[in-house]
Motif scaffolding. Structure first.
Motif, PDB file in Angstrom:
ATOM      1  N   VAL A   1      10.496   5.249  10.753  1.00 35.80           N
ATOM      2  CA  VAL A   1      10.408   5.051   9.312  1.00 35.80           C
ATOM      3  C   VAL A   1      11.091   3.739   8.938  1.00 35.80           C
ATOM      4  O   VAL A   1      12.257   3.515   9.282  1.00 35.80           O
ATOM      5  N   PHE A   2      10.366   2.880   8.234  1.00 38.03           N
ATOM      6  CA  PHE A   2      10.907   1.605   7.772  1.00 38.03           C
ATOM      7  C   PHE A   2      11.242   1.729   6.288  1.00 38.03           C
ATOM      8  O   PHE A   2      10.441   2.230   5.499  1.00 38.03           O
ATOM      9  N   VAL A   3      12.413   1.234   5.906  1.00 35.43           N
ATOM     10  CA  VAL A   3      12.951   1.453   4.567  1.00 35.43           C
ATOM     11  C   VAL A   3      13.359   0.122   3.947  1.00 35.43           C
ATOM     12  O   VAL A   3      14.020  -0.698   4.598  1.00 35.43           O
ATOM     13  N   SER A   4      12.978  -0.097   2.686  1.00 34.63           N
ATOM     14  CA  SER A   4      13.358  -1.334   2.008  1.00 34.63           C
ATOM     15  C   SER A   4      13.961  -1.099   0.629  1.00 34.63           C
ATOM     16  O   SER A   4      14.117  -2.047  -0.143  1.00 34.63           O
TER      17      SER A   4
ATOM     18  N   THR B   1      13.301  -5.914   1.805  1.00 40.18           N
ATOM     19  CA  THR B   1      14.359  -5.720   0.803  1.00 40.18           C
ATOM     20  C   THR B   1      14.629  -7.025   0.065  1.00 40.18           C
ATOM     21  O   THR B   1      14.800  -7.044  -1.163  1.00 40.18           O
ATOM     22  N   HIS B   2      14.659  -8.122   0.790  1.00 43.29           N
ATOM     23  CA  HIS B   2      14.916  -9.435   0.189  1.00 43.29           C
ATOM     24  C   HIS B   2      13.737  -9.947  -0.634  1.00 43.29           C
ATOM     25  O   HIS B   2      13.876 -10.956  -1.339  1.00 43.29           O
ATOM     26  N   GLN B   3      12.591  -9.290  -0.532  1.00 44.07           N
ATOM     27  CA  GLN B   3      11.398  -9.706  -1.271  1.00 44.07           C
ATOM     28  C   GLN B   3      11.127  -8.821  -2.488  1.00 44.07           C
ATOM     29  O   GLN B   3      10.082  -8.945  -3.128  1.00 44.07           O
ATOM     30  N   ARG B   4      12.057  -7.951  -2.815  1.00 40.20           N
ATOM     31  CA  ARG B   4      11.838  -7.015  -3.927  1.00 40.20           C
ATOM     32  C   ARG B   4      11.901  -7.740  -5.277  1.00 40.20           C
ATOM     33  O   ARG B   4      12.890  -8.413  -5.589  1.00 40.20           O
TER      34      ARG B   4
ATOM     35  N   ARG C   1       0.816  -1.216   0.000  1.00 45.21           N
ATOM     36  CA  ARG C   1       0.000   0.000   0.000  1.00 45.21           C
ATOM     37  C   ARG C   1       0.847   1.261   0.000  1.00 45.21           C
ATOM     38  O   ARG C   1       0.526   2.240  -0.686  1.00 45.21           O
ATOM     39  N   TYR C   2       1.956   1.254   0.755  1.00 42.70           N
ATOM     40  CA  TYR C   2       2.707   2.494   0.963  1.00 42.70           C
ATOM     41  C   TYR C   2       4.088   2.511   0.288  1.00 42.70           C
ATOM     42  O   TYR C   2       4.744   3.545   0.271  1.00 42.70           O
ATOM     43  N   GLY C   3       4.555   1.372  -0.219  1.00 47.55           N
ATOM     44  CA  GLY C   3       5.809   1.373  -0.970  1.00 47.55           C
ATOM     45  C   GLY C   3       7.062   1.109  -0.149  1.00 47.55           C
ATOM     46  O   GLY C   3       7.021   0.445   0.897  1.00 47.55           O
ATOM     47  N   ASP C   4       8.178   1.666  -0.645  1.00 50.64           N
ATOM     48  CA  ASP C   4       9.509   1.369  -0.094  1.00 50.64           C
ATOM     49  C   ASP C   4       9.766   2.003   1.268  1.00 50.64           C
ATOM     50  O   ASP C   4      10.634   1.546   2.005  1.00 50.64           O
TER      51      ASP C   4
ATOM     52  N   PRO D   1      17.229  -0.274  -1.610  1.00 51.64           N
ATOM     53  CA  PRO D   1      18.688  -0.332  -1.417  1.00 51.64           C
ATOM     54  C   PRO D   1      19.367   1.031  -1.403  1.00 51.64           C
ATOM     55  O   PRO D   1      20.297   1.239  -0.614  1.00 51.64           O
ATOM     56  N   GLU D   2      18.932   1.962  -2.257  1.00 43.32           N
ATOM     57  CA  GLU D   2      19.572   3.282  -2.268  1.00 43.32           C
ATOM     58  C   GLU D   2      19.335   4.011  -0.950  1.00 43.32           C
ATOM     59  O   GLU D   2      20.232   4.685  -0.427  1.00 43.32           O
ATOM     60  N   ALA D   3      18.134   3.871  -0.404  1.00 42.03           N
ATOM     61  CA  ALA D   3      17.837   4.509   0.876  1.00 42.03           C
ATOM     62  C   ALA D   3      18.611   3.842   2.000  1.00 42.03           C
ATOM     63  O   ALA D   3      19.100   4.515   2.922  1.00 42.03           O
ATOM     64  N   ILE D   4      18.750   2.525   1.946  1.00 36.51           N
ATOM     65  CA  ILE D   4      19.511   1.808   2.971  1.00 36.51           C
ATOM     66  C   ILE D   4      20.983   2.220   2.928  1.00 36.51           C
ATOM     67  O   ILE D   4      21.619   2.415   3.968  1.00 36.51           O
ATOM     68  N   LYS D   5      21.515   2.376   1.720  1.00 31.63           N
ATOM     69  CA  LYS D   5      22.898   2.854   1.596  1.00 31.63           C
ATOM     70  C   LYS D   5      23.060   4.223   2.237  1.00 31.63           C
ATOM     71  O   LYS D   5      24.045   4.491   2.945  1.00 31.63           O
ATOM     72  N   GLU D   6      22.096   5.105   2.019  1.00 28.25           N
ATOM     73  CA  GLU D   6      22.146   6.446   2.612  1.00 28.25           C
ATOM     74  C   GLU D   6      22.103   6.358   4.141  1.00 28.25           C
ATOM     75  O   GLU D   6      22.836   7.070   4.830  1.00 28.25           O
ATOM     76  N   ILE D   7      21.289   5.469   4.645  1.00 25.37           N
ATOM     77  CA  ILE D   7      21.184   5.301   6.099  1.00 25.37           C
ATOM     78  C   ILE D   7      22.524   4.889   6.701  1.00 25.37           C
ATOM     79  O   ILE D   7      22.942   5.389   7.742  1.00 25.37           O
ATOM     80  N   TYR D   8      23.217   3.981   6.015  1.00 24.87           N
ATOM     81  CA  TYR D   8      24.470   3.454   6.566  1.00 24.87           C
ATOM     82  C   TYR D   8      25.680   4.349   6.301  1.00 24.87           C
ATOM     83  O   TYR D   8      26.714   4.187   6.949  1.00 24.87           O
TER      84      TYR D   8
END
Length: 460
Positions: free
Chosen positions: A48-51, A353-356, A32-35, A53-60
């Motif tokens: 905020v939950f993020v799935s 992320t693993h289900q994308r 319903r709400y996306g990544d 990869p580009e956003a996860i890279k930014e987080i780390y």
């Protein structure tokens, strides 16, 4: 900037949905709400939950998003107030450097023969033709391995006492009331051993007493050449060049003891399930194992590409961590078109992320070949989290998965007791097969094949 969105249901209903069907609820929200979406029941601040990869890279990689230890305070009842999850900054970096040698890839290889022997010991005890729970069996196995890695114990009265209390504490964490109590201080009432929280505290106190005795015993030793975690912590010095306190050593051992047992058992069980549910996968893996010939060393087995792919695919479908550890925004940042204000908590969602579909076509299918055809980045495949809070015991878990799977398939013939597809069931932080994975030992592989079985020779 785009506005953050998420479920509008009351927080208590979100808790109930997440506890009753966490993976299904996450997938429903994501559709319903996306990544990127928000949930409003975990922290006081927006979460905020993020799935992506580009956003996860930014987080780390963004220095304005930090892995604050206080965000893990709900786990302190298990991992200790001074544990590796609760500390941060320079202290966290220093303590992690102390602990890493106990779980470095070169060190865990030394456990290879122990893992090999234990696998044989545990599987050979099963009665031919009688179903057994692979998950319960593997929990016993992985607890033995982690006790040796952390405390250097493999037998004796002290070992048996610690194994008993750890097993009790790990099982108590499965009760929903205890999980709820960890987040709601009002429910943390000790009414004696008959009450859930009192029962939990009783086990915790007995385990604490045993661990302090191990610390005192280790301090009396003159030889600190061992690389088990306890020896490393006792011989270490803090930033002021002072020995670590008993309390700090105790707390630093807790997270590896707990996470290193159930997580590894879960990963092993899913690898066993898929290789016995899909005969073509099992046969292809057996061909690779048999190609090694007689007496291959540990590294020859660990480096097998298809074996590695099978284990990776098992961890992709049901990672030992559904979420990575939370991080907090310190100053305003932009994340894929969303503005995150200071205080916002962000959590990489490993499972989603693993289900994308764009990363893993037909993501519900078990297909190890995808890990041979493509090398995924640390932001696309992250079963052990990432950044400075990447799981310390990841190398040990992978070694256990590979060697146990290789040993069982090479030496024994097993089958699934039930032909119905397995579904994951939440067990604390892990998602093992719902049935406990009932399997049946049929016997050993034929003599002509067993002559070329790996002996797991080591170079110790």
């Amino acid at each position: 900037m785009k506005p953050l969105q998420g479920p509008k249901t009351p927080p208590v209903l979100q808790i109930i949905r997440l506890m009753s069907d966490p993976l299904g609820y996450l997938e429903t929200i994501s559709k319903r709400y996306g990544d990127i979406f928000t949930l409003s029941f975990i922290f006081d601040a927006p979460t905020v939950f993020v799935s992506h990869p580009e956003a996860i890279k930014e987080i780390y990689t963004n220095k304005n998003i930090v892995a604050a230890g206080e965000l893990n305070r709900n786990a302190a009842h298990v991992s200790g107030e001074k544990g590796i999850l609760q500390i941060d900054g320079l202290k966290h970096k220093h303590r992690r450097q102390i602990m890493l040698p106990a779980f470095h890839s070169t060190q865990v290889q030394a456990y290879g023969q122990r893992i090999y022997d234990l696998t044989d010991e545990i599987i050979s005890k099963q009665i031919i033709g009688k179903p057994f729970s692979a998950y319960d069996t593997m929990k016993v196995f992985t607890l033995k391995v982690i006790l040796e890695a952390v405390l250097g114990l493999s037998e004796g009265e002290r070992y048996e006492q610690l194994e008993k209390e750890l097993h009790s504490l790990l099982n108590s964490e499965q009760y929903p009331f205890l999980e709820l109590s960890a987040s709601i201080p009002f429910l943390q009432r000790d009414f004696g051993s008959w009450s859930p929280w009192g029962y939990f505290l009783g086990i915790k106190q007995r385990l604490q007493k045993l661990l302090y005795a191990e610390i005192d015993n280790c301090r009396q030793q003159e030889d600190f050449s061992s690389n088990n975690l306890l020896s490393l912590l006792v011989s270490a010095r803090d930033e002021a060049n002072e020995p670590l306190s008993n309390e700090e050593i105790h707390d630093l051992m807790l997270a590896p003891l707990f996470a290193g047992s159930d997580a590894a058992a879960t990963g092993i069980c899913w690898a066993l399930y898929w290789t016995h549910h899909l005969p073509a996968v099992r046969e292809k893996l057996l061909q690779e194992l048999d190609s090694l010939g007689e007496s291959p060393d540990i590294m020859s087995i660990v480096r097998l590409p298809y074996l590695s792919a099978v284990c990776n695919e098992a961890l992709r479908l049901y990672p030992t961590q559904v979420f990575a550890f939370p991080r907090r925004v310190e100053s305003t940042v932009e994340l894929m078109g969303y503005e995150l204000s200071p205080g916002t908590v962000v959590i990489p969602n490993i499972y989603l992320t693993h289900q994308r579909e764009d990363l893993y076509p037909d993501p519900k299918q078990f297909r190890p070949e995808r890990f041979i055809e493509k090398q995924f980045s640390a932001y696309e495949f992250l079963p052990f989290g990432g950044g400075e809070r990447y799981c310390i015991g990841a190398s040990l878990v992978m070694l256990e998965m590979k060697l146990v799977l290789a040993k069982i398939l090479s030496r024994y013939q097993l089958k699934l007791a039930n032909q119905q597809p397995e579904r994951p069931k939440r067990d604390g932080l892990n998602f093992p097969p719902a049935s406990g994975l009932k399997m049946v030992l049929l016997g050993q592989r034929s003599e002509s094949i067993s002559k070329s079985l790996p002996t797991f020779a080591t170079n110790r």
